[in-house]
Design an enzyme around this catalytic site. Structure first.
Site, PDB file in Angstrom:
ATOM      1  N   HIS A 279       0.851  -1.190   0.000  1.00 29.64           N
ATOM      2  CA  HIS A 279       0.000   0.000   0.000  1.00 29.64           C
ATOM      3  C   HIS A 279       0.882   1.233   0.000  1.00 29.64           C
ATOM      4  O   HIS A 279       1.965   1.216   0.590  1.00 29.64           O
ATOM      5  CB  HIS A 279      -0.908   0.015   1.252  1.00 29.64           C
ATOM      6  N   GLU A 334      -7.925  -4.919  -0.123  1.00 29.28           N
ATOM      7  CA  GLU A 334      -8.525  -5.573  -1.283  1.00 29.28           C
ATOM      8  C   GLU A 334      -8.504  -7.094  -1.162  1.00 29.28           C
ATOM      9  O   GLU A 334      -9.310  -7.780  -1.772  1.00 29.28           O
ATOM     10  CB  GLU A 334      -7.808  -5.137  -2.570  1.00 29.28           C
TER      11      GLU A 334
HETATM   12  N1  ACO Z   1       3.847  -7.403  -5.169  1.00 31.62           N
HETATM   13  C1  ACO Z   1       5.150  -7.398  -5.517  1.00 31.62           C
HETATM   14  N2  ACO Z   1       5.988  -6.391  -5.198  1.00 31.62           N
HETATM   15  C2  ACO Z   1       5.475  -5.361  -4.490  1.00 31.62           C
HETATM   16  C3  ACO Z   1       4.149  -5.317  -4.085  1.00 31.62           C
HETATM   17  C4  ACO Z   1       3.313  -6.395  -4.449  1.00 31.62           C
HETATM   18  N3  ACO Z   1       2.022  -6.433  -4.110  1.00 31.62           N
HETATM   19  N4  ACO Z   1       3.914  -4.189  -3.394  1.00 31.62           N
HETATM   20  C5  ACO Z   1       5.085  -3.519  -3.372  1.00 31.62           C
HETATM   21  N5  ACO Z   1       6.023  -4.233  -4.045  1.00 31.62           N
HETATM   22  C6  ACO Z   1       7.392  -3.866  -4.262  1.00 31.62           C
HETATM   23  C7  ACO Z   1       7.465  -2.662  -5.204  1.00 31.62           C
HETATM   24  O1  ACO Z   1       7.461  -3.090  -6.557  1.00 31.62           O
HETATM   25  C8  ACO Z   1       8.770  -2.038  -4.795  1.00 31.62           C
HETATM   26  O2  ACO Z   1       9.810  -2.826  -5.320  1.00 31.62           O
HETATM   27  P1  ACO Z   1      11.216  -2.145  -5.754  1.00 31.62           P
HETATM   28  O3  ACO Z   1      11.727  -1.498  -4.488  1.00 31.62           O
HETATM   29  O4  ACO Z   1      12.013  -3.296  -6.220  1.00 31.62           O
HETATM   30  O5  ACO Z   1      10.846  -1.154  -6.813  1.00 31.62           O
HETATM   31  C9  ACO Z   1       8.767  -2.249  -3.288  1.00 31.62           C
HETATM   32  O6  ACO Z   1       7.940  -3.380  -3.056  1.00 31.62           O
HETATM   33  C10 ACO Z   1       8.262  -1.085  -2.505  1.00 31.62           C
HETATM   34  O7  ACO Z   1       6.989  -0.695  -2.951  1.00 31.62           O
HETATM   35  P2  ACO Z   1       6.143   0.382  -2.117  1.00 31.62           P
HETATM   36  O8  ACO Z   1       6.851   1.695  -2.204  1.00 31.62           O
HETATM   37  O9  ACO Z   1       5.848  -0.178  -0.789  1.00 31.62           O
HETATM   38  O10 ACO Z   1       4.762   0.415  -2.838  1.00 31.62           O
HETATM   39  P3  ACO Z   1       4.249   1.469  -3.899  1.00 31.62           P
HETATM   40  O11 ACO Z   1       3.780   2.680  -3.186  1.00 31.62           O
HETATM   41  O12 ACO Z   1       5.223   1.619  -4.988  1.00 31.62           O
HETATM   42  O13 ACO Z   1       2.996   0.670  -4.474  1.00 31.62           O
HETATM   43  C11 ACO Z   1       0.947  -0.439  -4.573  1.00 31.62           C
HETATM   44  C12 ACO Z   1       1.848   0.493  -3.741  1.00 31.62           C
HETATM   45  C13 ACO Z   1       0.708   0.176  -5.976  1.00 31.62           C
HETATM   46  C14 ACO Z   1      -0.398  -0.577  -3.865  1.00 31.62           C
HETATM   47  C15 ACO Z   1       1.654  -1.801  -4.692  1.00 31.62           C
HETATM   48  O14 ACO Z   1       1.892  -2.319  -3.414  1.00 31.62           O
HETATM   49  C16 ACO Z   1       0.875  -2.777  -5.533  1.00 31.62           C
HETATM   50  O15 ACO Z   1       0.896  -2.712  -6.766  1.00 31.62           O
HETATM   51  N6  ACO Z   1       0.142  -3.729  -4.883  1.00 31.62           N
HETATM   52  C17 ACO Z   1      -0.632  -4.698  -5.617  1.00 31.62           C
HETATM   53  C18 ACO Z   1      -1.939  -4.094  -6.130  1.00 31.62           C
HETATM   54  C19 ACO Z   1      -2.958  -3.900  -5.012  1.00 31.62           C
HETATM   55  O16 ACO Z   1      -3.180  -4.770  -4.189  1.00 31.62           O
HETATM   56  N7  ACO Z   1      -3.593  -2.715  -5.048  1.00 31.62           N
HETATM   57  C20 ACO Z   1      -4.578  -2.311  -4.056  1.00 31.62           C
HETATM   58  C21 ACO Z   1      -3.993  -1.318  -3.115  1.00 31.62           C
HETATM   59  S1  ACO Z   1      -5.148  -0.885  -1.824  1.00 31.62           S
HETATM   60  C22 ACO Z   1      -6.197   0.232  -2.513  1.00 31.62           C
HETATM   61  O17 ACO Z   1      -5.931   0.817  -3.541  1.00 31.62           O
HETATM   62  C23 ACO Z   1      -7.540   0.511  -1.835  1.00 31.62           C
END
Ligand code: ACO
Length: 397
Positions: A279, A334
């Protein structure tokens, strides 16, 4: 190459004011000298008394009340009233309302392949054209819109299957009435309660993209229907409202908990996102996920699917802890929203517009709050195009 950042308001100097007010804010620097925050991340763009999110602690409050307690002790009707008025009234309820005739006519004209999110946006738009809600938005307008929207979405779902819409039963809750109008029979009370809980956790979440869109539109003194149409448009994007449907297909693909370890490791190695985890704001377990997990555990029909979901969650959290030890990635709302929505029998393409039905209370609360601040939202862009250049003459000389 700089432009005024406040193009609709004359500054005191421009009006020839001789005495500078001590309370007057300092003249902003030119856009080129101000910090740029892509996606407005970290920018405070509004003051709100509606919702509070603490991502580090995993805390979500509506008007000061914790989300877990609101789910345990509230109903969506009570919570919507709290968001709109700031008052917790035990007697507050919101009954499903009939669809205005012009809205029903428009829904009947939509092609059956229309996306249900577009159908909901159309219904709100036609309601606005018919009802002509004035600015500033009011609690009565918010109630009316929030109470008929589930009826409209249910009617569209039936029409696209060649079925006639079902009249709402005003004795039911909004969530129960939505299920009754989708299925043409009284809902199972446990399913109605579970969906009501989902509506509560989806009602509000600070200045997310759709809520911000809603506030921007209202800040121009436009009306509630226009603002909510814009918000639905923002929520339609897969980065905002699309994750629960993908959680369902992900769990189908994984199949059984024994396959989770290999599947998750391969997905992460490919650079895929694991849906329902991570998130932008929360660095702790999403409190909405915790509340919905409890609700899902109480649904008898869900036992097998939920058992898989819980075991897969354990595997995913362990693997994230191992592969990204410096970054806290936890379960988000979610994941268990998918469990509840699937458990009450909704098809996946109704997940995003059902989220919109829940968020209707929050959007309209923010619209009311923004209108009371009555401040046009109008940020600046930093110009990165070519410098002033003469337009080539027609004679080519
Ligand atoms: N799966 C795999 N890798 C992940 C995930 C995930 N679910 N979440 C974060 N990461 C990775 C990122 O790719 C990033 O990797 P990097 O450092 O190698 O580039 C690292 O973890 C850090 O990411 P964050 O800064 O914590 O997350 P960011 O703010 O970039 O993204 C997001 C947040 C878009 C929600 C992401 O976690 C994601 O795509 N999750 C899956 C989709 C999802 O479940 N969406 C619903 C969110 S809740 C809502 O909208 C109500």
């Amino acid at each position: 190459m700089t432009t005024s950042n406040i193009d609709n308001v004359a500054s005191p100097q421009a009006k020839g004011s001789a005495v500078a007010s001590p309370a007057a804010p300092a003249e902003p620097k030119a856009p080129a000298e101000r910090p740029y925050s892509p996606g407005l991340q970290g920018v405070i763009a509004a003051e709100t008394a509606i919702g509070f999110v603490d991502g580090e602690k995993g805390q979500l409050l509506y008007r000061g009340y914790p989300i877990g307690q609101l789910v345990e002790r509230g109903t969506y009707g009570r919570v919507a009233e709290l968001l709109w008025t700031g008052e917790w009234r035990k007697s507050a309820r919101l009954a499903p309302a009939a669809i205005p005739e012009p809205v029903m006519c428009a829904l009947r004209e939509l092609p059956e392949h229309a996306h249900p999110m577009d159908a909901l946006r159309t219904a709100v738009s036609v309601w606005g054209a018919w009802r002509r809600p004035h600015w500033p938005p009011t609690v009565d307008q918010a109630r009316e819109l929030t109470a008929f929207a589930p009826s409209a979405l249910a009617a569209f779902h039936r029409l696209r299957q060649g079925l006639e819409p079902v009249a709402p039963n005003p004795k039911l809750s909004l969530a129960g009435g939505f299920l009754q109008q989708l299925n043409g029979k009284d809902p199972d009370p446990a399913a109605a309660r579970a969906l009501d809980a989902y509506f509560i956790v989806g009602a509000e979440h600070g200045l997310n993209a759709s809520t911000f869109t809603c506030r921007v539109i209202i800040s121009t003194r436009s009306d509630l229907a226009s603002a909510v149409c814009g918000a639905i448009g923002a929520l339609k994007g897969p980065l905002h409202g699309g994750a629960p449907a993908e959680v369902v297909s992900q769990l189908h693909e994984i199949g059984s908990p024994e396959r989770a370890e290999k599947w998750v490791r391969e997905a992460i190695a490919r650079g895929d996102k694991i849906m329902g985890f991570g998130h932008r704001v929360y660095r702790a377990y999403d409190p909405r996920a915790a509340a919905l997990r409890k609700v899902a555990e109480g649904m008898s029909d869900m036992a097998e699917w939920l058992d898989t979901a819980v075991k897969v969650e354990d595997v995913v959290l362990r693997i994230f802890g191992e592969l990204k030890p410096d970054h806290v990635i936890k379960t988000n709302v979610e994941y268990y929203a998918a469990a509840v929505l699937q458990g009450v029998g909704l098809p996946p393409d109704l997940f995003p517009p059902t989220f919109a039905l829940a968020r209707m209370a929050g959007w309209s609360a923010h619209a009311i709050e923004q209108a009371s601040a009555d401040k046009l939202i109008r940020p600046d862009a930093r110009y990165v195009g070519p410098p002033e250049t003469e337009v080539p003459s027609l004679t080519g000389r």
